[in-house]
Motif scaffolding. Structure first.
Motif, PDB file in Angstrom:
ATOM      1  N   SER A 128      -3.796  38.556   5.879  1.00 48.80           N
ATOM      2  CA  SER A 128      -3.306  39.758   5.210  1.00 48.80           C
ATOM      3  C   SER A 128      -2.735  39.405   3.841  1.00 48.80           C
ATOM      4  N   GLY A 129      -3.470  39.763   2.779  1.00 55.08           N
ATOM      5  CA  GLY A 129      -2.968  39.507   1.437  1.00 55.08           C
ATOM      6  C   GLY A 129      -1.674  40.243   1.165  1.00 55.08           C
ATOM      7  N   TYR A 130      -1.547  41.467   1.684  1.00 57.46           N
ATOM      8  CA  TYR A 130      -0.315  42.237   1.491  1.00 57.46           C
ATOM      9  C   TYR A 130       0.882  41.484   2.076  1.00 57.46           C
ATOM     10  N   TRP A 131       0.712  40.969   3.299  1.00 58.10           N
ATOM     11  CA  TRP A 131       1.821  40.281   3.955  1.00 58.10           C
ATOM     12  C   TRP A 131       2.206  39.020   3.180  1.00 58.10           C
ATOM     13  N   LEU A 176      10.624  35.331  -0.136  1.00 57.07           N
ATOM     14  CA  LEU A 176      11.038  33.932  -0.050  1.00 57.07           C
ATOM     15  C   LEU A 176      11.271  33.285  -1.406  1.00 57.07           C
ATOM     16  N   GLY A 177      10.596  33.803  -2.433  1.00 56.00           N
ATOM     17  CA  GLY A 177      10.809  33.264  -3.768  1.00 56.00           C
ATOM     18  C   GLY A 177      10.039  32.010  -4.083  1.00 56.00           C
ATOM     19  N   PHE A 178       8.969  31.724  -3.327  1.00 58.51           N
ATOM     20  CA  PHE A 178       8.112  30.583  -3.670  1.00 58.51           C
ATOM     21  C   PHE A 178       6.660  30.926  -3.350  1.00 58.51           C
ATOM     22  N   PRO A 179       5.709  30.238  -4.004  1.00 52.04           N
ATOM     23  CA  PRO A 179       4.285  30.538  -3.794  1.00 52.04           C
ATOM     24  C   PRO A 179       3.799  30.117  -2.416  1.00 52.04           C
ATOM     25  N   LEU A 180       2.818  30.860  -1.926  1.00 51.11           N
ATOM     26  CA  LEU A 180       2.126  30.526  -0.683  1.00 51.11           C
ATOM     27  C   LEU A 180       0.661  30.260  -0.996  1.00 51.11           C
ATOM     28  N   ASP A 181       0.172  29.109  -0.583  1.00 47.65           N
ATOM     29  CA  ASP A 181      -1.194  28.679  -0.882  1.00 47.65           C
ATOM     30  C   ASP A 181      -2.089  28.905   0.333  1.00 47.65           C
ATOM     31  N   VAL A 182      -3.212  29.575   0.110  1.00 54.80           N
ATOM     32  CA  VAL A 182      -4.148  29.870   1.188  1.00 54.80           C
ATOM     33  C   VAL A 182      -5.307  28.883   1.121  1.00 54.80           C
ATOM     34  N   PRO A 183      -5.517  28.094   2.166  1.00 47.61           N
ATOM     35  CA  PRO A 183      -6.617  27.123   2.150  1.00 47.61           C
ATOM     36  C   PRO A 183      -7.986  27.808   2.141  1.00 47.61           C
ATOM     37  N   GLU A 184      -8.964  27.080   1.631  1.00 48.25           N
ATOM     38  CA  GLU A 184     -10.338  27.548   1.757  1.00 48.25           C
ATOM     39  C   GLU A 184     -10.710  27.611   3.234  1.00 48.25           C
ATOM     40  N   ALA A 185     -11.703  28.435   3.539  1.00 51.15           N
ATOM     41  CA  ALA A 185     -12.140  28.570   4.921  1.00 51.15           C
ATOM     42  C   ALA A 185     -12.519  27.202   5.476  1.00 51.15           C
ATOM     43  N   GLY A 186     -12.111  26.952   6.693  1.00 54.80           N
ATOM     44  CA  GLY A 186     -12.422  25.668   7.310  1.00 54.80           C
ATOM     45  C   GLY A 186     -11.450  25.378   8.431  1.00 54.80           C
ATOM     46  N   GLU A 187     -11.578  24.225   9.018  1.00 53.45           N
ATOM     47  CA  GLU A 187     -10.737  23.817  10.131  1.00 53.45           C
ATOM     48  C   GLU A 187      -9.625  22.922   9.617  1.00 53.45           C
ATOM     49  N   PHE A 188      -8.382  23.323   9.818  1.00 52.85           N
ATOM     50  CA  PHE A 188      -7.253  22.494   9.393  1.00 52.85           C
ATOM     51  C   PHE A 188      -6.047  22.716  10.303  1.00 52.85           C
ATOM     52  N   GLN A 235      -4.487  17.273   2.591  1.00 50.59           N
ATOM     53  CA  GLN A 235      -4.372  18.727   2.582  1.00 50.59           C
ATOM     54  C   GLN A 235      -5.715  19.365   2.232  1.00 50.59           C
ATOM     55  N   PRO A 236      -5.954  20.568   2.733  1.00 49.96           N
ATOM     56  CA  PRO A 236      -7.227  21.253   2.437  1.00 49.96           C
ATOM     57  C   PRO A 236      -7.264  21.765   1.004  1.00 49.96           C
ATOM     58  N   ALA A 237      -8.460  22.031   0.525  1.00 44.90           N
ATOM     59  CA  ALA A 237      -8.615  22.678  -0.779  1.00 44.90           C
ATOM     60  C   ALA A 237      -8.036  24.090  -0.702  1.00 44.90           C
ATOM     61  N   ILE A 238      -7.446  24.537  -1.804  1.00 39.30           N
ATOM     62  CA  ILE A 238      -6.779  25.837  -1.841  1.00 39.30           C
ATOM     63  C   ILE A 238      -7.723  26.878  -2.434  1.00 39.30           C
ATOM     64  N   ALA A 239      -7.876  27.989  -1.717  1.00 43.16           N
ATOM     65  CA  ALA A 239      -8.726  29.081  -2.191  1.00 43.16           C
ATOM     66  C   ALA A 239      -8.005  29.926  -3.230  1.00 43.16           C
ATOM     67  N   HIS A 240      -6.760  30.291  -2.949  1.00 42.43           N
ATOM     68  CA  HIS A 240      -5.963  31.071  -3.885  1.00 42.43           C
ATOM     69  C   HIS A 240      -4.507  31.012  -3.456  1.00 42.43           C
ATOM     70  N   SER A 241      -3.628  31.477  -4.336  1.00 41.35           N
ATOM     71  CA  SER A 241      -2.198  31.448  -4.074  1.00 41.35           C
ATOM     72  C   SER A 241      -1.597  32.838  -4.248  1.00 41.35           C
ATOM     73  N   HIS A 242      -0.490  33.061  -3.563  1.00 37.75           N
ATOM     74  CA  HIS A 242       0.271  34.298  -3.691  1.00 37.75           C
ATOM     75  C   HIS A 242       1.634  33.944  -4.278  1.00 37.75           C
ATOM     76  N   ASP A 243       1.938  34.507  -5.437  1.00 37.21           N
ATOM     77  CA  ASP A 243       3.161  34.176  -6.160  1.00 37.21           C
ATOM     78  C   ASP A 243       4.185  35.301  -6.046  1.00 37.21           C
ATOM     79  N   PRO A 244       5.471  34.971  -6.124  1.00 40.88           N
ATOM     80  CA  PRO A 244       6.502  36.016  -6.064  1.00 40.88           C
ATOM     81  C   PRO A 244       6.355  37.008  -7.217  1.00 40.88           C
ATOM     82  N   ASP A 245       6.652  38.270  -6.942  1.00 39.51           N
ATOM     83  CA  ASP A 245       6.683  39.298  -7.981  1.00 39.51           C
ATOM     84  C   ASP A 245       8.121  39.391  -8.485  1.00 39.51           C
ATOM     85  N   PRO A 246       8.383  38.899  -9.697  1.00 34.68           N
ATOM     86  CA  PRO A 246       9.777  38.896 -10.184  1.00 34.68           C
ATOM     87  C   PRO A 246      10.372  40.292 -10.291  1.00 34.68           C
ATOM     88  N   ALA A 247       9.525  41.315 -10.464  1.00 37.84           N
ATOM     89  CA  ALA A 247      10.043  42.682 -10.579  1.00 37.84           C
ATOM     90  C   ALA A 247      10.639  43.173  -9.263  1.00 37.84           C
TER      91      ALA A 247
END
Length: 477
Positions: free
Chosen positions: A396-399, A407-419, A443-455
């Motif tokens: 869930s990208g929204y979550w 939390l105030g820190f980025p969350l990194d989503v791994p590329e699809a795969g087994e980890f 660590q697995p390759a990262i597909a994308h990250s979710h960063d805090p919204d300062p607003a």
């Protein structure tokens, strides 16, 4: 080739990988959980053995396993599997989320030796209070108990005939001297037990024993080592490459875990953070644990008759937390409250509250619970700057946007795969067979990250403050 067996609460997963960690095959076998009374959660260990044999046969049917070198094990922690002198199971295993031993846990926790030696609160879900419950309520079973094994270690016994455990799983029993990485004779004696009742301890990356000869013939498998393995969260960390100091993951599974690897032992039981041994030598880890994470959304799904996807599909873009509050304490809470009696709550409902708003409040409540774990970890000196996002809820990208902003820190989503834990178990099997170490836990390759919204920083902080005030207000009601 290496096999990882991951014993979950409702299924066992077998994963076959090669030296390059290419997934060659996988197979999953499900089984049931029994809830015979309020707060009781049990399972028949025979189901684990049957599932493992079925999974190994399935891998063998479609693959040439002559190059198999080792099997690694992962499993859900804290379960009490009691055996008699002949190795027969005496009663169903009480699982990690069985809370019947709350009184026994509180009594043990009032003895300062337990926190001092283990580095942890004695939680009701831990193994020691469950066995104490058996001693008090099923004395005839306790009198016949010769060996006490954790779930994955009973699976090892069934596969090899050997009685072993390892540090990461043993740390969740309340009998381990976590700093010394050894059983505590004092704590065992306090429970009417001794080392004779406990399995031999090894590191998770060390070999233990080979398969039983008869079983190897029946499954048509070569003579291979079974590694020490790991408890499920430590195994997931090995699979995700979270082994070096400061590396972290956030797991949005049935329960929620905020996990950080440590290069030293720094317990602080008052925070209700779990401080456990990691699955490789000379390392530890800390966890904030939420008992209902994605499970809270599944509960709302059952309540409303709408799937989790349906409940969250209309959320739209991320916005400030609403006035509706949800406290996700459906079965009590561990970090930071150590409160087995607290239960979930909706607050500030009105006529305009619909299923979508309720779902938004559930996601926000779980995010605030993770913020409690973040701050509890920080109180021990463990500060997380970014983390891998794992588990089913991480789809869930929204979550993840919400969690990152709270939390105030980025969350990194791994590329699809087994980890996950099955890969971690396979990696530990490889370490046991080859002598390699934590360097292979990449660590697995990262597909994308979710960063805090300062607003949204101020609104998230205000929502967290209201969430914490709500717990204080309802506690004890």
């Amino acid at each position: 080739m290496y096999i990882g067996l991951d014993l979950g609460t409702s299924s066992l997963k077998a994963l076959l990988v090669d030296d390059a960690e290419r997934v060659l095959a996988e197979h999953t076998v499900g089984f049931d959980v029994s809830r015979p009374a309020a707060g009781w959660v049990e399972q028949d260990p025979a189901a684990w053995v049957s599932a493992a044999q079925d999974a190994l046969r399935a891998l063998r049917a479609d693959n040439d396993l002559r190059e198999l070198r080792a099997i690694g094990l992962s499993g859900h922690m804290h379960g009490a599997t009691l055996l008699d002198e002949s190795g027969a199971v005496l009663r169903p295993c009480m699982l990690w989320n069985d809370t019947r031993a709350a009184a026994e846990a509180a009594e043990m926790d009032s003895d300062p030796r337990f926190r001092e030696i283990t580095g942890n609160i004695v939680f009701p879900g831990f193994t020691a209070p469950k066995v104490e419950w058996v001693r008090r309520h099923e004395p005839e079973i306790f009198a016949r108990t010769a060996h006490i094994l954790l779930p994955k270690d009973y699976l090892r016994y069934a596969l090899t005939g050997a009685l072993y455990s390892e540090m990461s799983d043993a740390a969740g029993t309340a009998w381990l001297d976590t700093g010394r990485r050894d059983w505590s004779d004092d704590l065992l004696a306090a429970c009417g037990l001794s080392r004779e009742n406990m399995p031999k301890l090894v590191e998770g990356s060390a070999p233990t024993a080979g398969l039983r000869d008869k079983l190897a013939v029946e499954l048509d498998l070569p003579d291979v080592w079974v590694a020490g393995g790991a408890g499920d969260n430590a195994a997931a960390a090995i699979g995700a490459g979270v082994v070096r100091d400061g590396e972290a993951f956030l797991s949005l599974g049935t329960s929620g875990v905020l996990f950080a690897a440590n290069d030293g032992y720094r317990p602080d039981p008052a925070t209700a953070v779990h401080t456990f041994c990691h699955a490789v030598p000379g390392t530890w880890h800390q966890m904030g644990v939420i008992l209902a994470a994605a499970d809270a959304l599944e509960w709302l799904s059952r309540l409303t008759g709408r799937s989790a996807a349906e409940l969250t599909s209309g959320l739209g873009p991320l916005r400030a937390p609403s006035r509706v509050l949800f406290l996700p304490y459906l079965g009590g809470e561990r970090t930071p409250h150590n409160d087995a009696a607290i239960r979930g709550q909706f607050l500030n409902l009105d006529h305009a509250t619909d299923a979508t708003e309720a779902a938004r409040a559930v996601l926000e409540g779980v995010a605030f619970a993770f913020a409690d774990s973040r701050d509890a970890l920080a109180a021990t000196g463990t500060r997380i700057n970014r983390a891998l996002a794992l588990g089913g809820g991480s789809r869930s990208g929204y979550w993840l946007d919400l969690l990152s902003s709270v939390l105030g820190f980025p969350l990194d989503v791994p590329e699809a795969g087994e980890f996950g834990a099955a890969l971690g178990a396979a990696r530990l099997g490889r370490m046991a067979a080859t002598g390699e170490g934590a360097e292979i836990a990449t660590q697995p390759a990262i597909a994308h990250s979710h960063d805090p919204d300062p607003a949204l920083a101020d609104a998230c902080a205000e929502g967290l403050a209201r969430y914490r005030a709500a717990y204080a207000a309802i506690r004890g009601l």
